[in-house]
Scaffold this motif. Structure first.
Motif, PDB file in Angstrom:
ATOM      1  N   PRO A 564       3.980   6.349  -4.377  1.00  0.00           N
ATOM      2  CA  PRO A 564       5.333   5.923  -3.994  1.00  0.00           C
ATOM      3  C   PRO A 564       6.208   7.054  -3.468  1.00  0.00           C
ATOM      4  CG  PRO A 564       5.069   5.961  -6.381  1.00  0.00           C
ATOM      5  CD  PRO A 564       3.702   6.117  -5.810  1.00  0.00           C
ATOM      6  N   ALA A 565       6.016   8.261  -3.970  1.00  0.00           N
ATOM      7  CA  ALA A 565       6.861   9.380  -3.537  1.00  0.00           C
ATOM      8  C   ALA A 565       6.567   9.798  -2.101  1.00  0.00           C
ATOM      9  CB  ALA A 565       6.677  10.565  -4.479  1.00  0.00           C
ATOM     10  N   LEU A 566       5.373   9.482  -1.626  1.00  0.00           N
ATOM     11  CA  LEU A 566       4.969   9.877  -0.272  1.00  0.00           C
ATOM     12  C   LEU A 566       5.057   8.726   0.724  1.00  0.00           C
ATOM     13  CD1 LEU A 566       1.836  11.994  -1.244  1.00  0.00           C
ATOM     14  CD2 LEU A 566       4.093  12.855  -0.580  1.00  0.00           C
ATOM     15  N   TYR A 567       5.308   7.535   0.212  1.00  0.00           N
ATOM     16  CA  TYR A 567       5.329   6.340   1.066  1.00  0.00           C
ATOM     17  C   TYR A 567       6.532   6.343   1.998  1.00  0.00           C
ATOM     18  CZ  TYR A 567       6.135   1.440   2.335  1.00  0.00           C
ATOM     19  OH  TYR A 567       6.388   0.280   3.026  1.00  0.00           O
ATOM     20  N   GLN A 568       6.285   5.937   3.253  1.00  0.00           N
ATOM     21  CA  GLN A 568       7.351   5.724   4.225  1.00  0.00           C
ATOM     22  C   GLN A 568       7.120   4.371   4.876  1.00  0.00           C
ATOM     23  OE1 GLN A 568       7.511   9.054   6.944  1.00  0.00           O
ATOM     24  NE2 GLN A 568       8.775  10.247   5.540  1.00  0.00           N
ATOM     25  N   ALA A 569       8.126   3.518   4.845  1.00  0.00           N
ATOM     26  CA  ALA A 569       7.981   2.177   5.407  1.00  0.00           C
ATOM     27  C   ALA A 569       7.810   2.252   6.921  1.00  0.00           C
ATOM     28  CB  ALA A 569       9.204   1.333   5.059  1.00  0.00           C
ATOM     29  N   ALA A 570       7.062   1.299   7.465  1.00  0.00           N
ATOM     30  CA  ALA A 570       6.871   1.221   8.915  1.00  0.00           C
ATOM     31  C   ALA A 570       8.153   0.730   9.573  1.00  0.00           C
ATOM     32  CB  ALA A 570       5.718   0.282   9.247  1.00  0.00           C
ATOM     33  N   GLU A 571       8.413   1.218  10.771  1.00  0.00           N
ATOM     34  CA  GLU A 571       9.542   0.702  11.534  1.00  0.00           C
ATOM     35  C   GLU A 571       9.209  -0.705  12.025  1.00  0.00           C
ATOM     36  OE1 GLU A 571      10.131   2.577  15.406  1.00  0.00           O
ATOM     37  OE2 GLU A 571       8.069   3.331  15.349  1.00  0.00           O
TER      38      GLU A 571
END
Length: 582
Positions: A564-571
């Protein structure tokens, strides 16, 4: 530059366990290297693997406040997958427009997806399924009919491409394209008609796929800004599957440099998140020499256009098409085509040009008969211009004979093998028989002879871009529909298949010294998988994904649950109605 990695490899061999400046430490991992060793941890510095060990505590004891520590939580960690034949730049151009049927198990489910996406598409737009699936993956074991597509989307045009063997249009699509019973199809193809002479909606390549290219080209396109977004969406999807590198084989209906602008922009601004080696594909029959001569004046072989990543976006060489008359088709629903009488002379001219300029090349060749003709040309050239001065590749080689494998080896060639039989195996068996299919292609024989081999998909049209479908096919010998093509004599063990999809593919772009292995000094391109591909049941391999993908020592993709700390949501995908926004 490629020589930098060679120097780093030499330096890495002299390093002791000193990781005070490590940028990243990965521990609690399952790592099996191709030299038979196993590890549980490694460090990364300046985008390169630095040290492999089973003493994670020693690594962790030397971390700094700036070191990113990743607990792999016992998961399998592999070198980043490298697809040796994926039409990735073209795929990115169209990704946001396409409805994908990968992984669906019933035609009713597929038609429901057509219906759902048709309801979102605005007036003037299409629903399109442009390859990557097999009718045999469905419980119904068949293609959709035009009537079924019309029922799912009566007011929205629909086009479904089946590999490069045919396609289906619904009634609205026939109307929008202005097709009638009198419409003339390109040579080597036809519009199917029923007993009353009316169009059925089926497009048949027999065996020429130009009717399919023509149809795709007639559909609405994305704007430049939308293509940029679409390419970012596609690259993210590939990263989520554990891909960190691609060797792009050009493609029909995809002109360099004009149609490459989205991916080129991402590379030049440093946003391109994985490594791409491009082979250039001439679009106009009869003008192949002019195209290659122009490209060779403006670009150097192995020229890198990425802002800051070594070998990040490279102009690699020419192909997979070198001369239009010296190319066959991969349509197993039609008879094998013969190369044109003028193929030899035109191919010789183009290959000699590549050798003079030091450009690697690759050539599409499905059938042994085509390969024999090409090798005759290559052997003649080799007498005065040695082929082994560049990397050169036979693409596909499904029915290549043992005799021609020996000729390829003697000339110093390599072979790029794709999982096309995973999607077209049943069609091949119906035409040529199960006996011939058992060695189509002869994977193990290639390796026994010591020929360099790289695995790939040939996505996005004649197969899925998902590397795990090809991996599953190579180790199980089965199609995605479950048909058993091969026995033990032509199936790969899992570690060998992984090696061909990583180090093997790196050889094809001349990068085997720099990537494809978790090894000190090599590019830190790797994936943490959701399951152990070396031990899970075969069928489960189709559900493999990456939980974390790292390219050049930087996290490029992370799934939300384990990291979770490295997750980035897709645009969001553009346009807003894109099937990607589900």
């Amino acid at each position: 530059m490629k020589y930098i990695a060679k120097t780093l490899t030499a330096i890495a061999g002299m390093l002791s366990l000193n990781v005070l400046s490590a940028d990243m430490i990965v521990h609690n991992a399952k790592i099996d290297t191709f030299d038979g060793k196993s590890y549980t941890a490694f460090s990364v510095t300046n985008g390169r693997f630095e040290h492999l060990t089973n003493d994670a505590a020693a690594l962790l004891a030397q971390k700094t406040d700036d070191t990113l520590v990743i607990d792999a939580k016992g998961r399998r960690v592999i070198p980043g997958m490298n697809d040796s034949h994926l039409h990735v730049v073209r795929g990115g151009r169209f990704y946001n427009l396409e409805t994908r049927w990968e992984g669906l198990t019933s035609l009713s489910e597929a038609l429901a997806l057509i219906k759902r996406n048709a309801a979102k598409a605005p007036a003037g737009q299409w629903v399109r399924v442009v390859g990557g699936w097999s009718p045999y993956q469905f419980a119904e074991k068949r293609m959709p009919t035009s009537d079924e597509l019309t029922a799912a989307a009566p007011d929205t045009p629909v086009f479904v491409l089946h590999l490069y063997s045919g396609g289906v249009l619904n009634r609205k699509a026939i109307e929008v394209l202005g097709l009638t019973a009198e419409t003339v199809a390109p040579k080597g193809s036809y519009y199917e008609k029923d007993a009353d002479g009316k169009l059925t909606g089926r497009l048949i390549a027999d065996p020429n796929p130009q009717i399919l290219y023509q149809t795709i080209a007639a559909l609405p396109q994305l704007s430049a800004a939308e293509q940029l977004n679409s390419s970012r969406q596609f690259y993210r999807q590939l990263l989520s599957l554990g891909l960190t590198s691609v060797v792009d084989a050009g493609g029909g209906g995809h002109a360099f440099p004009d149609d490459y602008q989205a991916s080129t922009t991402l590379a030049e601004t440093g946003e391109l998140p994985l490594r791409v080696a491009n082979f250039l594909f001439p679009q106009t029959p009869g003008k192949e020499m002019q195209s290659f001569e122009s490209w060779m004046q403006h670009y150097q072989a192995n020229q890198n256009l990425h802002l800051h990543m070594d070998n990040g976006y490279v102009i690699e060489g020419g192909g997979e098409l070198l001369a239009w008359k010296a190319s066959d088709y991969e349509n197993f629903r039609a008879a094998r085509p013969e190369l044109d009488k003028a193929a030899d002379a035109e191919l010789e001219q183009v290959v000699r040009l590549h050798l003079r300029q030091g450009w690697p090349f690759r050539i599409h060749a499905t059938y042994d008969e085509s390969i024999a003709r090409m090798l005759n040309v290559f052997e003649r050239i080799n007498k005065t211009q040695p082929l082994n001065t560049v990397r050169w590749i036979i693409d596909h080689a499904e029915t290549v004979s043992d005799a021609n494998l020996l000729r390829i080896k003697q000339l110093g060639g390599a072979i790029a093998v794709q999982g096309r039989m995973a999607f077209a195996g049943e069609d091949f068996v119906q035409r040529y028989g199960a006996g011939q299919a058992k060695r189509t292609p002869p994977l193990k024989k290639m390796l026994q002879l010591g020929i360099p081999v790289g695995l790939g998909t040939d996505g996005t049209r004649v197969a899925s871009f998902n590397p795990w479908a090809t991996y599953y096919w190579a180790v199980s010998g089965k199609t995605v529909g479950g048909y058993q093509l091969y026995g033990d004599d032509n199936r790969l063990d899992r570690l060998t298949a992984l090696q061909l999809f990583t180090a093997g593919s790196a050889y094809l772009s001349g990068e085997e010294q720099y990537k494809g292995q978790i090894k000190p000094g090599m590019y830190a391109d790797f994936a943490v998988l959701n399951q152990d591909i070396l031990t899970v049941p075969e069928q489960q391999l189709l559900h493999t994904r990456s939980e974390l993908t790292v390219v050049d020592g930087k996290v490029r993709y992370a799934s939300q649950t384990p990291f979770p700390a490295l997750y980035q949501a897709a645009e969001p995908a553009l346009p807003a109605w894109s099937p990607v926004n589900q």
